[in-house]
Motif scaffolding. Structure first.
Motif, PDB file in Angstrom:
ATOM      1  N   ARG A 184     -37.051 -29.756  59.312  1.00 31.28           N
ATOM      2  CA  ARG A 184     -36.953 -29.788  57.858  1.00 31.28           C
ATOM      3  C   ARG A 184     -37.418 -31.126  57.318  1.00 31.28           C
ATOM      4  NH1 ARG A 184     -31.948 -29.715  57.431  1.00 31.28           N
ATOM      5  NH2 ARG A 184     -31.582 -27.482  57.649  1.00 31.28           N
ATOM      6  N   MET A 186     -33.958 -19.243  72.834  1.00 38.04           N
ATOM      7  CA  MET A 186     -33.090 -18.716  71.785  1.00 38.04           C
ATOM      8  C   MET A 186     -32.578 -19.838  70.879  1.00 38.04           C
ATOM      9  SD  MET A 186     -33.314 -15.590  72.000  1.00 38.04           S
ATOM     10  CE  MET A 186     -32.149 -15.068  70.746  1.00 38.04           C
ATOM     11  N   GLY A 224     -33.920 -18.933  56.557  1.00 35.73           N
ATOM     12  CA  GLY A 224     -32.874 -18.634  55.576  1.00 35.73           C
ATOM     13  C   GLY A 224     -32.953 -19.550  54.369  1.00 35.73           C
ATOM     14  N   GLU A 225     -33.474 -20.741  54.577  1.00 38.82           N
ATOM     15  CA  GLU A 225     -33.622 -21.683  53.470  1.00 38.82           C
ATOM     16  C   GLU A 225     -34.923 -21.441  52.712  1.00 38.82           C
ATOM     17  OE1 GLU A 225     -33.273 -25.563  55.208  1.00 38.82           O
ATOM     18  OE2 GLU A 225     -31.263 -25.150  55.975  1.00 38.82           O
ATOM     19  N   ALA A 279     -28.925 -14.578  39.528  1.00 39.67           N
ATOM     20  CA  ALA A 279     -29.764 -14.774  40.712  1.00 39.67           C
ATOM     21  C   ALA A 279     -28.963 -14.346  41.918  1.00 39.67           C
ATOM     22  CB  ALA A 279     -30.202 -16.230  40.848  1.00 39.67           C
ATOM     23  N   ARG A 280     -29.599 -13.703  42.854  1.00 40.71           N
ATOM     24  CA  ARG A 280     -28.916 -13.226  44.064  1.00 40.71           C
ATOM     25  C   ARG A 280     -29.952 -12.941  45.137  1.00 40.71           C
ATOM     26  NH1 ARG A 280     -30.561  -8.148  43.875  1.00 40.71           N
ATOM     27  NH2 ARG A 280     -30.740  -7.116  41.851  1.00 40.71           N
ATOM     28  N   MET A 281     -29.482 -12.644  46.348  1.00 38.70           N
ATOM     29  CA  MET A 281     -30.400 -12.247  47.394  1.00 38.70           C
ATOM     30  C   MET A 281     -30.804 -10.793  47.151  1.00 38.70           C
ATOM     31  SD  MET A 281     -30.937 -14.925  48.805  1.00 38.70           S
ATOM     32  CE  MET A 281     -31.969 -14.550  50.225  1.00 38.70           C
ATOM     33  N   PRO A 338     -32.421  -4.618  50.532  1.00 41.43           N
ATOM     34  CA  PRO A 338     -33.539  -4.228  51.389  1.00 41.43           C
ATOM     35  C   PRO A 338     -34.633  -3.499  50.612  1.00 41.43           C
ATOM     36  CG  PRO A 338     -31.469  -3.748  52.475  1.00 41.43           C
ATOM     37  CD  PRO A 338     -31.125  -4.187  51.078  1.00 41.43           C
ATOM     38  N   PRO A 396     -34.789 -15.609  46.991  1.00 41.35           N
ATOM     39  CA  PRO A 396     -33.871 -14.841  46.144  1.00 41.35           C
ATOM     40  C   PRO A 396     -34.617 -14.112  45.045  1.00 41.35           C
ATOM     41  CG  PRO A 396     -33.561 -17.220  45.839  1.00 41.35           C
ATOM     42  CD  PRO A 396     -34.774 -17.027  46.682  1.00 41.35           C
ATOM     43  N   VAL A 397     -33.902 -13.304  44.293  1.00 39.81           N
ATOM     44  CA  VAL A 397     -34.493 -12.666  43.115  1.00 39.81           C
ATOM     45  C   VAL A 397     -33.749 -13.119  41.868  1.00 39.81           C
ATOM     46  CG1 VAL A 397     -35.356 -10.607  44.297  1.00 39.81           C
ATOM     47  CG2 VAL A 397     -33.026 -10.617  43.376  1.00 39.81           C
ATOM     48  N   ALA A 414     -38.022 -14.779  42.907  1.00 42.69           N
ATOM     49  CA  ALA A 414     -37.616 -16.041  42.280  1.00 42.69           C
ATOM     50  C   ALA A 414     -38.631 -17.150  42.512  1.00 42.69           C
ATOM     51  CB  ALA A 414     -36.241 -16.458  42.793  1.00 42.69           C
TER      52      ALA A 414
END
Lengths: 262, 262
Positions: free
Chosen positions: B29, B58, B69-70, B207-209, B212, B225-226, B250
DNA sequence: CTTGCCCACTCGTCTATACGAGTATGCCTG
DNA sequence: CAGGCATACTCGTATAGACGAGTGGGCAAG
């Protein structure tokens, strides 16, 4: 370990080309959506799902990590995986900076939260002069140094918002605005007393995943985005007198705006 | 496989209690933030990082999944893991529904995108009558059935927004609004022609994830996110004449609003 | 030269195992 | 009865290995 009660979750389809961990995630997601697992309720443990589906533990964990990424569930070490409860949301109305709301002594956040029956707190107060970032400088009209006011807002003990106000030094230095507590009505009331009658605000809204620092400050669960709001306040002479940079836990907020049709 | 060029990434701290996969994620990062890996550039492959850090595959994958995820990186099967480029954003100004913007023949989306030099498309057109959801019914004032207009917007081939407009049947049935193409100025122009002079709009923003289904419709990468926007249009008699439910990628949007200071 | 195949490299999925650490419960001891 | 400890259960981290599947380049055959 008692067997997983049947009926809650189905079986895998070995003929499907959908990955096993996705099939498991799908079934759990559907069970949650249908209310078979309610908010705050514990999902079957990893071991139970390993047993039920006959797969390895890493596969089950992979399923859980999908659901975590969607913000549907969260894991608690030593306890289990739970359906994430939707927290009470704070609604921000577009008239929240109207002059009439600045009459009272308390800040808008405190008044509003009290009215909603929540326990509000303000935190991490920091007021200092610093160099303006490129972005802030541009918004304030080529200012080099600014007064920065940082604070964190909490509802019922949970941090929900982190905000920084930036003001040009020639406006704020030596005034109550540079004090930790600027007095009744907040800095907007002080700005008007200092002759900067406010004309309008401009707000820019983005949504994104939080940085690690934001995760820490706002105690964000994984799968919770943030709303990033940048507000610029303009006085009646058209000068930008404040820029407020706010990062909000997205699951705790609904923003509301009125637009004229003209 | 050539050795990973040194200097780009450091070593692990075995005394730290921070998990190894987090330390690796931290280093990647930071390297991205510092611009050592630029937008669209390929990160070291899993095998190279396994080699460099002396950990199992792994563990490296776990690091990548943190960054995914970020929303920082995205993986491409058979190619590698890449720094996710920030797409061009679409700015929605608060005057975007002003009457003067309805003069021209094309829709606001097309005009605006053309002006920005992008190639706009509208897609998935569906117009049908259906039962109003609880929420839509409430917003429209206890309406049972509605006309629903669904469409998807794309910029340069990439889907960025999915929107559904709901209108009461007594207003829309049998009018151009019920046609796939409602004509110049869109449905707001038609509503005004039908005697429903628009007074103002109300917009609610969350705003949220994504679900599917939304991931599929908008081709969303993980970690994006959206923004969920619900707009209600009111006519001068105070009646809600349309509800528009919009889900936006987003990373492709900045919303902008003007608030009066009154 | 072009076509097509093979191979090396990439990430994706899954298994099996091991140990660590946080939590809760119940039993045993004082 | 109260306190503390043992234990069983939870998720967290990490290893090692296997096979699958998408991609792209190079080589060989036509």
């Amino acid at each position: 370990m008692p067997p997983l009660s049947s009926g809650l979750l189905g079986a895998l389809d070995p003929t499907s080309d959908r990955a096993v961990f996705r099939q498991i995630a799908d079934q759990l997601r559907e069970a949650i959506d249908r209310g078979r697992f309610k908010e705050g309720e514990k999902l079957p443990s990893e071991a139970e799902l390993v047993e039920h589906y006959g797969v390895s533990r890493m596969t089950v964990r992979n399923s859980f990590s999908v659901l975590q990424g969607e913000g549907l569930v969260h894991a608690e070490h030593g306890k289990g995986v739970f359906v994430r409860p939707r927290p009470p949301v704070r609604r921000l109305a577009s008239d929240r900076f109207a002059r009439r709301h600045r009459e009272q002594g308390k800040s808008a956040f405190i008044v509003e939260a009290d009215a909603a029956g929540s326990h509000p707190q303000v935190d991490s107060l920091e007021v200092k002069e610093e160099k303006a970032s490129q972005d802030v400088s541009t918004r304030l009209g080529s200012v080099r140094r600014v007064l920065a006011r940082r604070r964190r807002y909490l509802l019922d003990g949970r941090p929900v918002e982190f905000a920084t106000s930036y003001l040009p030094l020639d406006i704020a230095r030596g005034t109550p605005i540079a004090e930790p507590n600027p007095g009744p009505g907040g800095i907007y009331a002080r700005l008007e007393e200092l002759g900067h009658r406010l004309d309008h605000f401009e707000e820019e809204i983005r949504a994104r995943m939080p940085s690690p620092a934001e995760v820490k400050t706002l105690h964000l669960a994984s799968g919770v985005p943030v709303i990033h709001l940048i507000r610029t306040a303009y006085d009646t002479e058209g000068r930008a007198v404040e820029v407020c940079d706010t990062v909000m836990a997205a699951d705790a907020y609904v923003l509301s705006y009125q637009l004229p049709a003209t």
